[in-house]
Motif scaffolding. Structure first.
Motif, PDB file in Angstrom:
ATOM      1  N   ASN A  65       4.121   6.244  11.040  1.00 46.43           N
ATOM      2  CA  ASN A  65       5.730   5.660  10.559  1.00 46.43           C
ATOM      3  C   ASN A  65       6.790   6.368  11.697  1.00 46.43           C
ATOM      4  N   VAL A 113       9.826  -5.374   5.952  1.00 43.90           N
ATOM      5  CA  VAL A 113       9.271  -6.084   7.342  1.00 43.90           C
ATOM      6  C   VAL A 113      10.721  -6.486   7.548  1.00 43.90           C
ATOM      7  N   ARG A 115       3.335 -12.282  15.727  1.00 47.62           N
ATOM      8  CA  ARG A 115       4.775 -11.352  16.107  1.00 47.62           C
ATOM      9  C   ARG A 115       4.643 -10.068  16.709  1.00 47.62           C
ATOM     10  N   HIS A 145       2.365  -8.787   5.762  1.00 46.60           N
ATOM     11  CA  HIS A 145       3.777  -8.612   5.649  1.00 46.60           C
ATOM     12  C   HIS A 145       3.660  -9.801   5.919  1.00 46.60           C
ATOM     13  N   ILE A 158       6.225 -13.471   6.087  1.00 45.82           N
ATOM     14  CA  ILE A 158       7.460 -13.601   5.436  1.00 45.82           C
ATOM     15  C   ILE A 158       6.872 -15.087   4.728  1.00 45.82           C
ATOM     16  N   PRO A 159       6.686 -15.313   3.483  1.00 49.12           N
ATOM     17  CA  PRO A 159       5.864 -16.513   2.817  1.00 49.12           C
ATOM     18  C   PRO A 159       6.818 -17.352   2.766  1.00 49.12           C
ATOM     19  N   PRO A 164      11.431 -11.381  15.357  1.00 45.32           N
ATOM     20  CA  PRO A 164      12.153 -10.841  15.666  1.00 45.32           C
ATOM     21  C   PRO A 164      12.527 -11.426  17.173  1.00 45.32           C
ATOM     22  N   PHE A 171       0.372  -5.472  10.565  1.00 48.67           N
ATOM     23  CA  PHE A 171      -0.132  -4.393   9.419  1.00 48.67           C
ATOM     24  C   PHE A 171      -1.185  -4.742   8.271  1.00 48.67           C
ATOM     25  N   GLU A 175       9.565  -7.486   1.712  1.00 52.95           N
ATOM     26  CA  GLU A 175       9.410  -8.959   2.505  1.00 52.95           C
ATOM     27  C   GLU A 175      11.036  -7.546   3.143  1.00 52.95           C
ATOM     28  N   PHE A 220      15.902  -6.454  12.040  1.00 53.47           N
ATOM     29  CA  PHE A 220      17.366  -6.432  11.346  1.00 53.47           C
ATOM     30  C   PHE A 220      18.284  -6.029  10.562  1.00 53.47           C
ATOM     31  N   LEU A 234      10.217   4.538  12.083  1.00 54.07           N
ATOM     32  CA  LEU A 234      10.573   4.055  10.867  1.00 54.07           C
ATOM     33  C   LEU A 234      10.615   5.721  10.324  1.00 54.07           C
ATOM     34  N   LEU A 265      11.166  -5.240  11.821  1.00 48.67           N
ATOM     35  CA  LEU A 265      11.621  -6.102  12.589  1.00 48.67           C
ATOM     36  C   LEU A 265      13.348  -6.613  13.579  1.00 48.67           C
ATOM     37  N   SER A 267      -0.556   7.362   8.315  1.00 45.45           N
ATOM     38  CA  SER A 267       0.527   6.454   7.781  1.00 45.45           C
ATOM     39  C   SER A 267       1.378   6.954   8.219  1.00 45.45           C
TER      40      SER A 267
END
Lengths: 245, 382, 388
Positions: free
Chosen positions: A55, C290, A160, A99, A101-102, A113, A95, C287, C296, A60, C294, A51
């Motif tokens: 990244n 994430v 996405r 992940h 957004i609920p 995005p 992922f 979140e 932001f 990241l 993405l 991982s």
């Protein structure tokens, strides 16, 4: 089109973390290349640094030492904001736990995005719908993540990742949370991306079934590459066929 | 019973949230304590001021001295009433007193201070037995001498031998007196004759203070005066008289409680939030505990205890903050009269503060605790 | 922009219980703030608005409550440049036998012909009641708060048990109501009735003078003070403004307490909001990571978190203040089953509604900026390594 030209090139990449007074050397000198349109599997036991490496590739995180070229750009040399901008345009993420957004619908999650691209609303809509159609979810646009199955959520996750048309898609255990049948569907989808859209895919997994879809396997152990480019699914998971039903 | 250490460790882990939630309680309880200490302080002074043997006579219709005018005639009539204690000179102890609020300029800038001046005769000291000279001596009449109360001395920053202007005249401070915390301590005392001469009040007094043989007689004496046909005046025991002065604080007391209750409602919403969040983070814990055999009721009690722990810490901190004002002196005006008082945070206030806080904890913790009780163990462990 | 809005709105409706609880807390806090804050605002307004520098008040130099010989009236009002004048006779006492401190009536006997001119704050007095008192010797114009406290109606009669004039208890006929505000706790009646009823023609308590401007005011004040400098009853002449400021100073200890309560309310509001926002950002760590992945920016996250708080804070702050204002207005219009005397005395001005919104917003901003900053600094790699 420069087919099969090198997209990703890692040269002696190291990553160390300090925990208290102790330095943990997670990645200890990794070199490899990934060509455009390749489907590469990154495998290894847990704690091997998969991982972390992912990244680093995705920008990241930054290597402690070494160079990391993506599309000819050494992303280790870019500033935080530049990396962030670069990432939006070049990398798509998938992922293990989706992940999403609920509070947003499938459509809105995929659109997220794209919002930083300054596209017109119509253009955005077209792209979102195309991506969702590709993953076979064009009939569930307004559903929330909570109203979808794991497989469906992961499809949204893939849409996405696709929607910005990135040059590379990184997937971290995308089937880790799914049952066998759904896993196959998701893997089929990744195959499709690679075959039809010629996306470069880096897949981190320890699921032999998932690894078998990759054209090439890179095996990581203790922060180092083990078998290098010659790795095959048989070598990576001895006797794996027996586990399949 | 779920061990309390489970709750308190969780509170320590989430110490920021715990502190913040408790902080909400601290503020409410601190505000409540200060408001109560304010009221308590004024009441303490007023309740402390009266001597049960004394009866205060005011002009008809008055409850305090500021507007009251009693004439010489009345004073003489009252001396004839039986049951009044005799003074050292053998005469009935009727202290004629003139109480004036004097507006004294303190600078050329138009700033004034209100001096509360009481003129009395020597028998005044036989009536106000709690007044004792702590520095210097008593004033002697006709020599422009005054004695000042302990609090007045503190606030005015005046020393023995210093001069105080009352009206056009300069008076010399020859003594400082203590009155065991009574309102008199913020007054200036001087000779009746001189004061009434200076301010043209001869033959007219603000009040007459009479001493009964013993405390039990005082109410009778007051009754006798009030019902007398020959005398038109108000008479109350001194204790009653000062209790009446504290009446103004009743509305402040009520207002304080009402404000505190509304603030508490706000803080209760805060703790409900915290507890709901805590429970949603720990549904797995709850599920495991249920599987280990703890009953629903025990889970509920456990989370209620957690809310109570937060509120107890908050309440305790609040009373500590509130305790900070203990002893702080301020002035409170009722009409033209000002009462200097010190904030009093006593055991009652502390207990009320903590109890108030715990009550908030119960109210705020009940709903979340109930929801914790209803967690389905199998569902949440899946 | 649209997504930001959608995200914010949807985030708020995600945990409805929490948003509602936070909003309710802010509503309650602003309601209390509004009601409590109205008292100080009213006191300050009365001191500043109705106190002028062209009205002079002539009182006893030394003694409170003031008392002057009535022969001073003639001498004082004949001073050059005095444009208008009136007098006050205090007639105080209890309104019933209970002698409770809240049943104390402050009667003022004064000239009726120039009542409004000399008493700013009486502009809204019903002209009919002013006519009525001119024709009714025992007429009284009674302050609204007194009317409320005693549950009186216009037309009724009452007797005051006088403290200033023992044994001279006068009966009055209520002919009008003095509106809330400066004079809401007083009652006015005719000076001729006062003199006839009490027999007191020796003394007067206050003499009021109206002058052209501040400068002549100063001259007149000096002249008048000089006039009685060597007499036994010296006078003090102040502008109304100075006198009002001095009287307001006496309420200091109460105001200090009120201000403390207001401060505590605001801090408490901040704490509750801050706590709620911290909880919700902590729950959404993944979140936010994430969102960062993405693309932001960290600032986007700050804006998102702060905006969520601002929406709740502003709306509920405004709502709380509006509720308090509505309650006060209904109370004013006698539309409530019970009259809340306190609110009659200190009505909530409409200006508190925007003020409530502002305070809600302020508390929300201050309460959310730290959690937002923390959320901004979320390290993507850490969040994901937690999970994996």
């Amino acid at each position: 089109m420069a087919a099969n030209s090198t997209l990703l090139h890692l040269i002696d990449v190291h990553k160390h973390y300090t925990r208290g007074s102790e330095t943990v050397r997670v990645i200890r000198g990794v070199d490899f290349q990934v060509s455009e349109g390749e489907f590469v599997g990154l495998i290894g036991p847990s704690g091997s640094g998969k991982s972390t490496l992912l990244n680093l590739i995705a920008g990241l995180d930054r290597p402690t030492k070494g160079q990391l070229f993506l599309d000819g750009v050494d992303i280790a040399k870019l500033s935080e904001a530049e990396v962030s901008q670069w990432r939006v345009h070049h990398v798509g993420f998938i992922f293990q736990f989706y992940h999403l957004i609920p509070v947003l619908s499938a459509y809105e999650n995929v659109e997220l995005p794209l919002l930083q691209f300054g596209l017109s609303a119509r253009r955005r809509r077209r792209q979102v719908l195309t991506a969702l159609k590709l993953v076979g979810l064009n009939h569930r646009l307004s559903h929330r993540p909570g109203q979808m199955s794991g497989g469906e959520q992961q499809r949204v996750g893939i849409a996405r990742a696709l929607v910005t048309d990135p040059s590379i898609i990184v997937a971290d255990e995308p089937t880790g949370d799914l049952d066998g049948h759904t896993s196959e569907e998701i893997l089929d989808l990744l195959d499709l991306l690679q075959n039809r859209l010629e996306k470069t895919i880096i897949l981190v997994t320890h699921d032999p079934r998932a690894a078998s879809r990759a054209a090439r396997l890179i095996r990581l152990e203790d922060g180092r590459l083990v078998a290098g480019d010659e790795s095959t699914i048989g070598a990576a998971f001895p006797g794996w066929q027996g586990t399949l039903t | 019973m779920v061990p309390v250490s489970y709750n308190y460790r969780n509170l320590l882990v989430r110490w920021k949230t715990t502190l913040m939630t408790a902080g909400g309680f601290t503020l409410v309880v601190a505000a409540l304590s200060v408001m109560l200490a304010f009221v308590e302080g004024i009441r303490a002074v007023c309740n402390n001021s009266g001597e049960p043997e004394n009866v205060v006579v005011l002009a008809k219709g008055n409850t305090d001295e500021v507007l009251s005018r009693v004439d010489d005639q009345t004073a003489r009539e009252i001396e004839h009433i039986s049951g009044i204690k005799r003074g050292t000179d053998g005469r009935p102890l009727v202290s004629r007193e003139l109480f004036l609020v004097v507006t004294q300029p303190t600078s050329e800038l138009g700033i004034y201070e209100m001096l509360q001046v009481r003129g009395l005769r020597p028998e005044g000291f036989e009536v106000h037995t709690r007044v004792s000279i702590v520095e210097g001596r008593r004033f002697s009449s006709g020599r422009d001498e005054i004695i000042v109360g302990r609090l007045f001395k503190e606030q005015a920053g005046i020393e023995l031998g210093g001069q105080v202007g009352i009206g056009r005249k300069k008076w010399t401070v020859v003594g400082v007196f203590d009155a065991e915390g009574a309102v008199f301590e913020s007054e200036i005392w001087c000779g009746l004759q001189e004061l009434s001469q200076q301010f043209r009040r001869k033959g007219s007094y603000s009040s007459l203070v009479i001493r009964a043989q013993d405390p039990l007689d005082a109410p009778n004496l007051a009754q006798k005066i009030a019902s007398s046909h020959r005398i038109s005046a108000e008479a109350r025991t001194e204790t009653e008289h000062f209790a009446k002065q504290a009446e103004d604080t009743d509305s402040i007391h009520t207002a304080g409680i009402v404000i505190a209750i509304f603030m508490a409602i706000g803080a209760v919403f805060g703790i409900t939030n915290t507890m709901f969040a805590a429970i949603s983070q720990r549904t797995k814990d709850i599920a495991v505990m249920r599987l280990l055999g703890f009953r629903r009721g025990e889970i509920m009690v456990s989370f209620l205890v957690e809310a109570l722990l937060i509120s107890f810490v908050g309440g305790l901190l609040g009373t500590l903050v509130g305790y900070g004002v203990n002893g702080l002196t301020l002035e409170f005006s009722t009409g033209a009269k000002a009462i200097a008082f010190a904030f009093v945070v006593d055991g009652k206030t502390v207990a009320l503060g903590v109890a108030f806080s715990l009550a908030m904890g119960v109210v705020g913790g009940l709903l979340p605790a109930w929801s914790a009780m209803r967690v389905d163990p199998l569902e949440s462990l899946r | 922009m649209r997504t930001l809005c959608t995200l914010i709105i949807k985030n708020l409706s995600r945990n409805r219980v929490r948003t509602t609880l936070t909003a309710l807390a802010v509503i309650v806090f602003t309601m209390v703030y509004t009601v409590v804050g109205s008292t100080t605002s009213l006191v300050n307004r009365l001191v500043s608005s109705t106190s002028s520098n062209t009205r002079l008040v002539v009182v006893n130099r030394w003694i409170t409550p003031s008392e002057l010989p009535s022969r001073y009236i003639d001498q004082v009002t004949r001073v050059r440049n005095v444009q208008d004048w009136t007098i006050w006779h205090y007639y105080f006492g209890f309104l019933d036998e209970s002698k409770r401190s809240d049943r104390f009536g402050l009667g003022i006997a004064t000239r009726i012909d120039n009542l409004q001119a000399m008493h700013p704050g009486l502009e809204e007095l019903d002209p009919a009641s002013l006519q009525a008192i001119k024709h009714d010797k025992i007429g009284a114009l009674v302050g609204l708060h007194m009317m409320d406290a005693m549950k009186w109606k216009v037309g009724q009669r009452f007797t005051l048990f006088s403290a200033t004039h023992p044994g001279k208890d006068l009966e009055f006929h209520i002919v009008g109501v003095v509106p809330a505000g400066k004079w809401g706790s007083n009652f006015f009646f005719r000076e001729d009735y006062f003199q006839q009823g009490t027999g007191d023609d020796e003394t007067v308590n206050v003499i009021w003078l109206r002058v052209g401007n501040e400068e002549t005011g100063r001259q007149i004040a000096a002249t008048v003070e000089q006039m009685f400098a060597n007499s036994r009853e010296e006078v003090k002449v102040e502008t109304e403004a100075a006198s009002a400021a001095r009287i307001a100073g006496k309420t200091e200890s109460i105001l200090a307490i009120v201000n403390m309560v207001v401060l505590v309310l605001l801090i408490d509001m901040l704490v509750v909001i801050s706590n709620s926002i911290s909880i919700s950002t902590r729950e959404r760590r993944t979140e936010m990571a994430v969102l960062k992945v993405l693309g932001f920016s960290p600032n986007f996250i700050i804006v998102m978190v702060v905006s969520e708080a601002l929406i709740v804070g502003t709306l509920s702050g405004g709502l709380g203040a509006a509720l308090a204002f509505g309650l006060s207005a209904l109370n004013e219009a006698d539309q409530l089953p019970y009259t809340i005397a306190f609110l009659r005395m200190f009505p909530v001005p409409v200006s508190f509604v925007p003020r409530g919104m502002f305070l809600g917003a302020l508390a929300a901003f201050m309460g959310s900026i730290i959690p937002a900053w923390t959320a901004r600094g979320i390290k993507v790699t850490e969040v994901f390594s937690d999970i994996a």
